[in-house]
Design a protein around this motif. Structure first.
Motif, PDB file in Angstrom:
ATOM      1  N   ALA A 264     -32.707  27.839  34.952  1.00  0.00           N
ATOM      2  CA  ALA A 264     -33.115  29.234  35.477  1.00  0.00           C
ATOM      3  C   ALA A 264     -33.355  30.257  34.360  1.00  0.00           C
ATOM      4  N   ALA A 265     -34.436  30.771  34.175  1.00  0.00           N
ATOM      5  CA  ALA A 265     -34.653  31.769  33.175  1.00  0.00           C
ATOM      6  C   ALA A 265     -35.253  32.908  33.457  1.00  0.00           C
ATOM      7  N   TYR A 266     -34.953  33.909  32.788  1.00  0.00           N
ATOM      8  CA  TYR A 266     -35.581  35.352  33.281  1.00  0.00           C
ATOM      9  C   TYR A 266     -35.956  35.905  31.993  1.00  0.00           C
ATOM     10  N   GLN A 267     -37.352  36.396  31.757  1.00  0.00           N
ATOM     11  CA  GLN A 267     -37.746  37.206  30.960  1.00  0.00           C
ATOM     12  C   GLN A 267     -38.028  38.597  31.066  1.00  0.00           C
ATOM     13  N   TYR A 268     -37.550  39.394  30.362  1.00  0.00           N
ATOM     14  CA  TYR A 268     -37.775  40.819  30.539  1.00  0.00           C
ATOM     15  C   TYR A 268     -38.261  41.646  29.145  1.00  0.00           C
ATOM     16  N   TYR A 269     -39.624  41.801  28.989  1.00  0.00           N
ATOM     17  CA  TYR A 269     -40.192  42.137  27.773  1.00  0.00           C
ATOM     18  C   TYR A 269     -39.826  41.207  26.662  1.00  0.00           C
ATOM     19  N   GLN A 270     -39.192  41.590  25.641  1.00  0.00           N
ATOM     20  CA  GLN A 270     -38.851  40.861  24.493  1.00  0.00           C
ATOM     21  C   GLN A 270     -37.870  40.179  24.582  1.00  0.00           C
ATOM     22  N   HIS A 271     -37.003  40.054  25.849  1.00  0.00           N
ATOM     23  CA  HIS A 271     -35.706  39.419  25.980  1.00  0.00           C
ATOM     24  C   HIS A 271     -35.921  38.115  27.107  1.00  0.00           C
ATOM     25  N   ASN A 272     -35.197  37.176  26.822  1.00  0.00           N
ATOM     26  CA  ASN A 272     -35.150  35.813  27.737  1.00  0.00           C
ATOM     27  C   ASN A 272     -33.672  35.533  27.731  1.00  0.00           C
ATOM     28  N   VAL A 273     -33.222  35.369  28.924  1.00  0.00           N
ATOM     29  CA  VAL A 273     -31.908  34.631  29.002  1.00  0.00           C
ATOM     30  C   VAL A 273     -32.132  33.524  30.289  1.00  0.00           C
ATOM     31  N   SER A 274     -31.258  32.531  29.759  1.00  0.00           N
ATOM     32  CA  SER A 274     -31.427  31.285  30.802  1.00  0.00           C
ATOM     33  C   SER A 274     -30.279  30.773  30.989  1.00  0.00           C
ATOM     34  N   VAL A 275     -30.026  29.906  32.158  1.00  0.00           N
ATOM     35  CA  VAL A 275     -28.556  29.131  32.397  1.00  0.00           C
ATOM     36  C   VAL A 275     -29.015  27.692  32.727  1.00  0.00           C
ATOM     37  N   THR A 276     -28.409  26.933  32.116  1.00  0.00           N
ATOM     38  CA  THR A 276     -28.756  25.574  32.174  1.00  0.00           C
ATOM     39  C   THR A 276     -27.654  24.788  32.886  1.00  0.00           C
ATOM     40  N   LEU A 277     -27.783  24.088  34.129  1.00  0.00           N
ATOM     41  CA  LEU A 277     -26.775  23.136  34.489  1.00  0.00           C
ATOM     42  C   LEU A 277     -27.153  21.427  33.901  1.00  0.00           C
ATOM     43  N   GLY A 278     -26.231  21.028  33.206  1.00  0.00           N
ATOM     44  CA  GLY A 278     -26.585  19.688  32.654  1.00  0.00           C
ATOM     45  C   GLY A 278     -25.924  18.847  33.448  1.00  0.00           C
ATOM     46  N   TYR A 279     -25.889  17.063  33.085  1.00  0.00           N
ATOM     47  CA  TYR A 279     -25.593  16.229  33.790  1.00  0.00           C
ATOM     48  C   TYR A 279     -24.187  16.235  34.483  1.00  0.00           C
ATOM     49  N   PHE A 280     -24.096  16.151  35.762  1.00  0.00           N
ATOM     50  CA  PHE A 280     -22.887  16.764  36.622  1.00  0.00           C
ATOM     51  C   PHE A 280     -21.893  15.354  36.539  1.00  0.00           C
ATOM     52  N   ASN A 281     -22.238  14.174  36.322  1.00  0.00           N
ATOM     53  CA  ASN A 281     -21.172  12.927  36.864  1.00  0.00           C
ATOM     54  C   ASN A 281     -20.509  12.667  35.658  1.00  0.00           C
ATOM     55  N   SER A 282     -21.398  12.511  34.335  1.00  0.00           N
ATOM     56  CA  SER A 282     -20.800  11.808  33.088  1.00  0.00           C
ATOM     57  C   SER A 282     -20.713  12.639  31.996  1.00  0.00           C
ATOM     58  N   LYS A 283     -21.375  13.703  31.774  1.00  0.00           N
ATOM     59  CA  LYS A 283     -20.914  14.669  30.805  1.00  0.00           C
ATOM     60  C   LYS A 283     -21.375  16.220  31.120  1.00  0.00           C
ATOM     61  N   PRO A 284     -20.824  16.763  32.182  1.00  0.00           N
ATOM     62  CA  PRO A 284     -21.080  17.837  32.843  1.00  0.00           C
ATOM     63  C   PRO A 284     -21.061  19.056  31.785  1.00  0.00           C
ATOM     64  N   ASN A 285     -22.114  19.982  32.167  1.00  0.00           N
ATOM     65  CA  ASN A 285     -21.852  21.236  31.130  1.00  0.00           C
ATOM     66  C   ASN A 285     -22.506  22.473  31.806  1.00  0.00           C
ATOM     67  N   THR A 286     -22.339  23.484  31.070  1.00  0.00           N
ATOM     68  CA  THR A 286     -23.298  24.804  31.313  1.00  0.00           C
ATOM     69  C   THR A 286     -23.628  25.563  30.056  1.00  0.00           C
ATOM     70  N   HIS A 287     -24.885  25.828  29.855  1.00  0.00           N
ATOM     71  CA  HIS A 287     -25.799  26.227  28.881  1.00  0.00           C
ATOM     72  C   HIS A 287     -25.808  27.918  29.207  1.00  0.00           C
ATOM     73  N   LEU A 288     -25.782  28.867  28.192  1.00  0.00           N
ATOM     74  CA  LEU A 288     -26.043  30.158  28.378  1.00  0.00           C
ATOM     75  C   LEU A 288     -26.851  30.414  27.424  1.00  0.00           C
ATOM     76  N   SER A 289     -28.069  30.881  27.133  1.00  0.00           N
ATOM     77  CA  SER A 289     -28.782  31.145  26.210  1.00  0.00           C
ATOM     78  C   SER A 289     -29.329  32.534  26.206  1.00  0.00           C
TER      79      SER A 289
END
Length: 305
Positions: A264-289
């Motif tokens: 899920a990503a949101y862009q506001y003028y020059q700024h872009n933020v996103s959240v990523t939910l990765g593989y849940f069962n074998s190597k679960p992870n969360t990205h913030l960018s």
């Protein structure tokens, strides 16, 4: 009816046989494995054949558990984190988008107390199903660099919506550091865990140690993404993206797993933020960018709105 009884008996025997099996996998691969498909922002496409071009500089932090398959005292104890910096350039037409860039990263992977463990024996030589402390437990740092690219077919659904309905993205990276070195030391082998019965001298209870030694990692995935624009100047938008793919050998074998991510990503003028939910069962992870748009060009033909 006697045949029916035999069939039922056979099915019960097979079910019992498999229920006695206790096969656990211990895995270890590159620190970036399952995380190398980092989100790359792209400008919204125009309705005509003009091209919108932008350059982005950004960073990503992610954390999660290590490789595990849900069994107690196993690799559910493993965990990892990493940080990544990347620069990318993207072009959007009314029918397609492309993006390409480079990145560098560093992180740490923790191997738990029961990951890649041996099992003791009693006085009669029987395996005791209580793993010894792993001689490989501890924190292992890693770092590296890589390149990534993506291309998507685009459909404009009305004034404010782009559907990047079919795409492909690829990432190549190369890892260095302690994690790379420990992956050369841990053997690939099968360890009797003391569970299950003996059939023809073979125990059905064992742990498989599956280790990828290659410092290089290549991943390819199919993607689909929906982008909703809330501003005629195309400087505010929200997008949802899904990716599913796999990495090169040995990760591409059946003993590993496919990679899936929801962004899920949101862009506001020059700024872009996103959240990523990765593989849940074998190597679960969360990205913030976070990405900052360094430059933006808008070149259009007629039909501007």
């Amino acid at each position: 009816m006697s045949y029916l009884y035999r069939i039922v008996f056979f099915c019960c025997f097979i079910a019992c046989l498999f229920s006695c099996q206790a096969i656990y996998n211990h895995r270890l691969g590159a620190g970036l494995h399952a995380h190398d498909l980092i989100y790359q922002p792209k400008p919204l496409a125009s309705r005509d054949s003009g091209v919108n071009t932008a350059t982005y500089l950004g960073g990503v932090t992610l954390w999660g558990k290590g490789y595990h398959e849900g069994f107690k005292n196993g690799q559910s104890q493993d965990r990892h984190w990493l940080g990544l910096l990347q620069v990318s350039r993207a072009h959007s037409w009314n029918a397609a988008t492309i993006s390409y860039g480079a990145f560098g990263y560093l992180g740490q992977y923790y191997i738990g107390n029961s990951s890649f463990s041996e099992y003791p024996k009693d006085s009669l030589g029987n395996i005791i199903n209580k793993p010894l402390p792993s001689i490989y437990r501890g924190n292992y740092g890693f770092y590296g660099f890589g390149f990534r690219g993506s291309a998507q077919l685009n459909a404009i659904l009305g004034r404010n919506t782009n559907w990047r309905f079919l795409g492909v993205e690829m990432a190549y990276s190369r890892e260095y550091g302690e994690l790379t070195r420990i992956r050369q030391r841990i053997p690939r082998k099968t360890v009797n865990n003391g569970l299950g019965r003996e059939y023809s001298g073979h125990s059905t209870g064992y742990d498989r140690w599956i280790v990828a030694r290659q410092p290089a990692l290549f991943t390819i995935a199919a993607t689909t993404e929906m982008v909703f624009n809330s501003d005629p100047a195309k400087d505010r938008s929200f997008s949802m993206k899904y990716s599913i793919g796999t990495s090169s050998a040995p990760y591409g074998t059946s003993r590993w797993f496919t990679i899936s991510q929801l962004v899920a990503a949101y862009q506001y003028y020059q700024h872009n933020v996103s959240v990523t939910l990765g593989y849940f069962n074998s190597k679960p992870n969360t990205h913030l960018s976070y990405h900052y748009r360094l430059g933006y060009k808008q070149k259009k033909k007629a039909n501007r709105y």
